[in-house]
Design an enzyme around this catalytic site. Sequence first.
Site, PDB file in Angstrom:
ATOM      1  N   CYS A 137       0.777  -1.192   0.050  1.00  0.00           N
ATOM      2  CA  CYS A 137      -0.050  -0.090  -0.066  1.00  0.00           C
ATOM      3  C   CYS A 137       0.680   1.237   0.039  1.00  0.00           C
ATOM      4  O   CYS A 137       1.436   1.621   1.085  1.00  0.00           O
ATOM      5  CB  CYS A 137      -0.944  -0.096   1.411  1.00  0.00           C
ATOM      6  SG  CYS A 137      -2.162   1.458   1.381  1.00  0.00           S
ATOM      7  N   CYS A 140      -0.431   4.113   2.135  1.00  0.00           N
ATOM      8  CA  CYS A 140      -0.112   3.915   3.579  1.00  0.00           C
ATOM      9  C   CYS A 140       1.324   4.295   3.951  1.00  0.00           C
ATOM     10  O   CYS A 140       1.556   4.767   4.859  1.00  0.00           O
ATOM     11  CB  CYS A 140      -0.431   2.554   3.839  1.00  0.00           C
ATOM     12  SG  CYS A 140      -1.868   1.776   3.222  1.00  0.00           S
ATOM     13  N   ASP A 141       2.280   3.642   2.972  1.00  0.00           N
ATOM     14  CA  ASP A 141       3.564   3.678   3.575  1.00  0.00           C
ATOM     15  C   ASP A 141       4.602   4.511   2.868  1.00  0.00           C
ATOM     16  O   ASP A 141       5.761   4.642   3.101  1.00  0.00           O
ATOM     17  CB  ASP A 141       4.060   2.162   3.679  1.00  0.00           C
ATOM     18  CG  ASP A 141       3.463   1.330   4.596  1.00  0.00           C
ATOM     19  OD1 ASP A 141       2.922   1.764   5.617  1.00  0.00           O
ATOM     20  OD2 ASP A 141       3.169   0.069   4.043  1.00  0.00           O
TER      21      ASP A 141
END
Length: 313
Positions: A137, A140-141
């Site tokens: 992701c 997300c990261d």
Amino acid sequence: MEQINYTKCLIIGGGPAGFTSAIYASRANLQPILYEGIQPGGQLTTTTEVENFPGYPDGVSGPQLMEDLRAQARKYGADIRNGEVTGVSFDRRPFTVTIDGTTDITAETVIIATGATARYLGLPDEQKYMGLGVSACATCDGFFYRKKTVAVVGGGDTACEEALYLSTLASKVYLIVRKDHLRASKVMQSRVLDRENITVLFNTNTTGLFGEEFVEGAHLVEFLGTDRERHFDISIDGFFLAIGHKPNTDVFKPYITLDDAGFIVLQGNTQSTNIEGVFAAGDVADPRYRQAVSAAGTGCRAAIDAERYLLEH
Ligand code: NDP
């Protein structure tokens, strides 16, 4: 105390969608039962730091966020249990849902929030470096890879979108594509090919990752199985998988309408499935956004839909 196996609202899935449904359903006095499956907490538990969930200005770890949501659901009386759904019968109401092949739960309404599972290549190194440079992701990261070098695997719209997103943060992005072309829409393809700091490696597969503690590079092979086969390494700090997600819908297939990729099809502007009284929330019905906060939002909607359905019936 004897376990009660009847509920006005059964919630299947212990991710942000399921727990948000449980918070709303318990506050509406539906006394929900929620089953967490084999990965309690869902995909977020494989993420280290979550910095885009509103309300956490300093970020929060994925497992902590799930613990907070679980505690909030429990506080209002949700009955949270562990077990995997192994069978459903949606022929007539109340519905029957079988847990672990042994326990039948009878439910007036069901909210399916079983999520989706990111596809991985199946390399042992993906597990070894999970959370240490391997991610599925970028949204997300990606933030952790500012001014670093990353690789994205995949040739579809998601891979292109993730590569473009990462190219605004990282100094260099490799897009590793196993075929000689991208599958993504034309507009995404041109954006990727025009972006200066993205290098597309066509006809290339990943055979492994290396690094002391964190990912430091990937072993690649070009033109695998041909006389042009060439093995080489690239130095990277992050390795992002974007080869699709598999929604966890197999057990519902006999009853619930799914799209070609297996995601639950919703009715109109609601969280209703094709079966009245059965609702869906989160990634299981969302091939597009797949964010913790959007999953939580649809979890809220599904619980409100279930409550209204019960009032009307
Ligand atoms: P897709 O199934 O479209 O693409 C998956 C990609 O991963 C393909 O390029 C595929 O390669 C590659 N792949 C699969 N397995 C492997 C493997 N083992 N090794 C290497 N590569 C592999 O998935 P997406 O998640 O990209 O998209 C899902 C759906 O969501 C699509 O319909 C897409 O259009 C849509 N979407 C739309 C967006 C938008 O409109 N903004 C954004 C994101 C997704 P190959 O081509 O060789 O099969």
